[in-house]
Design an enzyme around this catalytic site. Sequence first.
Site, PDB file in Angstrom:
ATOM      1  CB  CYS A  88      38.722  34.253  45.568  1.00 29.31           C
ATOM      2  SG  CYS A  88      39.009  35.727  44.601  1.00 29.31           S
ATOM      3  NE  ARG A  99      34.766  42.843  40.914  1.00 31.13           N
ATOM      4  CZ  ARG A  99      35.992  42.534  40.535  1.00 31.13           C
ATOM      5  NH1 ARG A  99      36.785  43.468  40.045  1.00 31.13           N
ATOM      6  NH2 ARG A  99      36.436  41.300  40.654  1.00 31.13           N
ATOM      7  CD  GLN A 113      37.368  38.312  37.701  1.00 33.78           C
ATOM      8  OE1 GLN A 113      36.957  37.483  38.504  1.00 33.78           O
ATOM      9  NE2 GLN A 113      38.127  39.322  38.066  1.00 33.78           N
ATOM     10  CG  ASP A 171      39.217  34.336  38.848  1.00 31.47           C
ATOM     11  OD1 ASP A 171      40.448  34.491  38.956  1.00 31.47           O
ATOM     12  OD2 ASP A 171      38.397  34.748  39.685  1.00 31.47           O
ATOM     13  CG  HIS A 225      41.270  31.196  42.803  1.00 27.90           C
ATOM     14  ND1 HIS A 225      40.111  31.371  42.097  1.00 27.90           N
ATOM     15  CD2 HIS A 225      41.628  32.426  43.268  1.00 27.90           C
ATOM     16  CE1 HIS A 225      39.765  32.647  42.145  1.00 27.90           C
ATOM     17  NE2 HIS A 225      40.664  33.314  42.839  1.00 27.90           N
ATOM     18  CE  LYS A 243      48.630  44.435  42.230  1.00 35.60           C
ATOM     19  NZ  LYS A 243      47.446  45.031  41.681  1.00 35.60           N
ATOM     20  CG  HIS A 277      43.866  35.385  43.876  1.00 33.38           C
ATOM     21  ND1 HIS A 277      42.563  35.414  44.277  1.00 33.38           N
ATOM     22  CD2 HIS A 277      44.607  35.372  45.013  1.00 33.38           C
ATOM     23  CE1 HIS A 277      42.508  35.426  45.599  1.00 33.38           C
ATOM     24  NE2 HIS A 277      43.737  35.399  46.077  1.00 33.38           N
TER      25      HIS A 277
HETATM   26 ZN   LIG Z   1      40.781  35.352  43.241  1.00 32.87          ZN
END
Ligand SMILES: [Zn+2]
Length: 322
Positions: free
Chosen positions: A19, A48, A66, A68, A70, A150, A196
């Site tokens: 992010c 992680r 990910q 991912d 944004h 979310k 996200h």
């Molecule tokens: Zn994010």
Amino acid sequence: MFSPIEIEGQEYQLKPMNCPFHIQIYKSRMRSYRDLPIRYAELGTVYRYEPSGTLHGLLRVRGFTQDDAHLFLSPDQLDEEIFALLDFTLFVLRRFGFETYEIYLSTRPEKYAGTLENWAKAEAALKKALERKGLPFEVDPGEGVFYGPKIDIKIKDMLGRSWQCSTIQVDFNNPERFDATYIAEDGSPRRAIMIHRALMGSLERFFGVLVEHYAGAFPLWLAPVQVDVLPVTDRQSDYAQDVVARLRSAGWRAEGDFRNEKLGYKIRESQMQKVPYALVVGEREALQGQVAPRKRGGEQIPPVSLEEFIGILKGELETTPT
Ligand SMILES: [Zn+2]
């Protein structure tokens, strides 16, 4: 916080999320309302610290990728963006063959960032999108992230187990913390809203779930090897090589088994590998420029020309549900 790792006098830190980097790209220049929505997507590697006892094959790992993204938008774009995003998510999940889901809408927790008005708008936008798609969902009161509500989508595999994959999260807090703004129509700076989103979540886990879901027997479009070409004896090797080359140049993932083994053995191996099609080429096929297809389940198709066989493959791809 974990202490940094020192290598040759240089300090390194593991990256747990993508992010902040996307926010920096957004902030690298002035943004106008005309530019929005701006969408950044990345296959981002993150780390992680999962306790060693919880690590499990591809399903729970310490370093993963990910899918991912944004998205930066103005408040009036929230409804349409979330609806489109939900559409996109379901398109991807269905394409991979997941038809049953558990969907959760998580709402404002006790401790939250942002204004009540924005929370209400974002929750309403998420709810409206789910209803407009006709998707049954459960509300998880107070289970939103502190920065926004979310939607979480869990997919169900063949064995009925649920896996958390897709997530769509509205975020009011990070744009504030990092001062992510855009210039509105009236020339004043406004706070952007951030979403996200991950479609598959962790690619490693998604593929772990996929392997289980299909028990290794991937549909044609997804199979790493789509066609095995099996010459009966050495004498058909040249012809079989040619068949492999022609399939590959037509865009198919084909392999040849040129080992000095009995045909029955090669067929069994191909079946064990769950390759969708095996093409047997013996003396007659080589002579007549044909192939004898055999489907993964054992069903045999009468000998056809390679062009006809490619037609069969294309037909099967067209019937893949979208
Ligand atoms: Zn994010």
